[in-house]
Design an enzyme around this catalytic site. Structure first.
Site, PDB file in Angstrom:
ATOM      1  N   GLY A 197       0.814  -1.208   0.000  1.00 41.22           N
ATOM      2  CA  GLY A 197       0.000   0.000   0.000  1.00 41.22           C
ATOM      3  C   GLY A 197       0.845   1.254   0.000  1.00 41.22           C
ATOM      4  O   GLY A 197       0.549   2.232   0.699  1.00 41.22           O
ATOM      5  N   ASP A 226      -3.466  -6.885  -6.100  1.00 44.00           N
ATOM      6  CA  ASP A 226      -4.641  -6.543  -5.302  1.00 44.00           C
ATOM      7  C   ASP A 226      -4.768  -7.557  -4.176  1.00 44.00           C
ATOM      8  O   ASP A 226      -5.066  -8.731  -4.408  1.00 44.00           O
ATOM      9  CB  ASP A 226      -5.896  -6.558  -6.184  1.00 44.00           C
ATOM     10  CG  ASP A 226      -7.120  -6.025  -5.453  1.00 44.00           C
ATOM     11  OD1 ASP A 226      -7.057  -5.872  -4.213  1.00 44.00           O
ATOM     12  OD2 ASP A 226      -8.142  -5.765  -6.120  1.00 44.00           O
ATOM     13  N   TYR A 234     -13.555  -1.511  11.468  1.00 45.64           N
ATOM     14  CA  TYR A 234     -12.164  -1.248  11.084  1.00 45.64           C
ATOM     15  C   TYR A 234     -11.248  -1.339  12.298  1.00 45.64           C
ATOM     16  O   TYR A 234     -10.190  -1.991  12.256  1.00 45.64           O
ATOM     17  CB  TYR A 234     -12.049   0.148  10.454  1.00 45.64           C
ATOM     18  CG  TYR A 234     -10.624   0.602  10.251  1.00 45.64           C
ATOM     19  CD1 TYR A 234      -9.853   0.095   9.211  1.00 45.64           C
ATOM     20  CD2 TYR A 234     -10.040   1.546  11.107  1.00 45.64           C
ATOM     21  CE1 TYR A 234      -8.535   0.505   9.028  1.00 45.64           C
ATOM     22  CE2 TYR A 234      -8.733   1.961  10.926  1.00 45.64           C
ATOM     23  CZ  TYR A 234      -7.986   1.440   9.884  1.00 45.64           C
ATOM     24  OH  TYR A 234      -6.685   1.843   9.705  1.00 45.64           O
ATOM     25  N   ALA A 242     -11.639  -2.986  14.968  1.00 48.95           N
ATOM     26  CA  ALA A 242     -11.535  -4.382  15.400  1.00 48.95           C
ATOM     27  C   ALA A 242     -10.532  -5.153  14.536  1.00 48.95           C
ATOM     28  O   ALA A 242      -9.757  -5.968  15.054  1.00 48.95           O
ATOM     29  CB  ALA A 242     -12.905  -5.043  15.345  1.00 48.95           C
ATOM     30  N   ILE A 253      -3.159  11.550  10.770  1.00 50.59           N
ATOM     31  CA  ILE A 253      -2.067  11.843   9.841  1.00 50.59           C
ATOM     32  C   ILE A 253      -2.661  12.427   8.562  1.00 50.59           C
ATOM     33  O   ILE A 253      -3.678  11.934   8.062  1.00 50.59           O
ATOM     34  CB  ILE A 253      -1.272  10.566   9.500  1.00 50.59           C
ATOM     35  CG1 ILE A 253      -0.764   9.889  10.779  1.00 50.59           C
ATOM     36  CG2 ILE A 253      -0.124  10.888   8.564  1.00 50.59           C
ATOM     37  CD1 ILE A 253       0.242  10.682  11.575  1.00 50.59           C
TER      38      ILE A 253
END
Length: 250
Positions: free
Chosen positions: A14, A64, A156, A158, A189
């Protein structure tokens, strides 16, 4: 710090933008060959071109992680080039803001697949080589949501907490000198993901009021910590959860 990581190979997932790219760039500046992974081919190639223009070693790896076979294919592609990562930074993730009563099956499936299943598959693909060579750095990019979850990040948060559990499990149970496992936990951020949220009327002021340092962080704030974990000076840091949040978790 130039040359401290000379000869090392760093795979950052990523990493076409944001925190991942900042970490990849910092590791490359220290001498590592940075492998920029992302599913966005255009952004990945642009990031690699920029790093190379600065005289840094970088290459692209397009895949992906929503596809179960992706990590194995990534490992095979690198092996064909005789490239074996020494450093694995798990930065790729999916964040879908939903409350407990609105979270959808599709959102749960997507976040589970990438944030959790992707983590396991990447570890299975690249950790054995690190163990065999007796050197490795695994760094997961967690989230302040683990400590102070917003209602809109119910699932998210979790998944990131579960990912942290995996990394801490490995740090405790992997008996391998030279291989470490740590988590860097960013707060607010200024990334592309957060920029739109912070642009909402009054939202930035609301976030700043919760941060003792009184400012929004930058991707580079996370990159310095990741670099330390990869350097010889960070070789005795294992199983650490390092918050980079200006105190937001408090």
């Amino acid at each position: 710090m130039t040359g401290a990581l000379l000869g090392r190979i760093a795979l950052v997932t990523g990493a076409a933008r944001g925190i991942g790219l900042a970490i990849a760039a910092r590791l490359a500046e220290a001498g590592a060959h940075a492998i920029i992974h992302d599913r966005d081919a255009g952004a990945t190639e642009a990031a690699v071109a920029d790093l190379r223009a600065r005289g840094l070693e970088a290459s692209a790896l397009i895949a992906d992680l929503a596809e179960a076979a992706a990590p194995a294919m990534m490992a095979a592609e690198l092996a064909a080039q005789r490239i074996e990562p020494d450093i694995l930074v798990l930065c790729a993730s999916v964040e879908i803001p939903e409350t407990w009563d609105t979270v959808s099956d599709a959102a749960m499936a997507t976040q589970t697949e990438i944030n959790l299943h992707g983590t396991v598959r990447l570890l299975q693909a690249f950790l054995p080589g690190m163990l065999a060579r007796r050197f490795g750095r695994v760094i997961a990019i967690g989230s302040v949501q683990e400590a102070r979850p917003n209602s809109t990040h119910f699932y998210y948060a979790a998944t990131k907490a579960a990912q942290t559990s995996m990394i801490l499990n490995l740090a405790r149970t992997t008996q391998a000198s030279g291989v470490t496992f740590n988590i860097v936990k960013p707060g607010a951020i200024l990334t592309d993901r957060n920029r739109a949220v912070l642009a909402q009327p009054g939202r930035e002021e609301q976030v700043l009021a919760r941060i003792p340092l009184g400012r929004i962080g930058s991707p580079e704030d996370c990159a310095g910590v990741a670099l330390l974990l990869c350097l010889p000076e960070g070789s005795y840091i294992n199983g650490a959860e390092i918050a980079v949040d200006g105190g937001l978790r408090l």
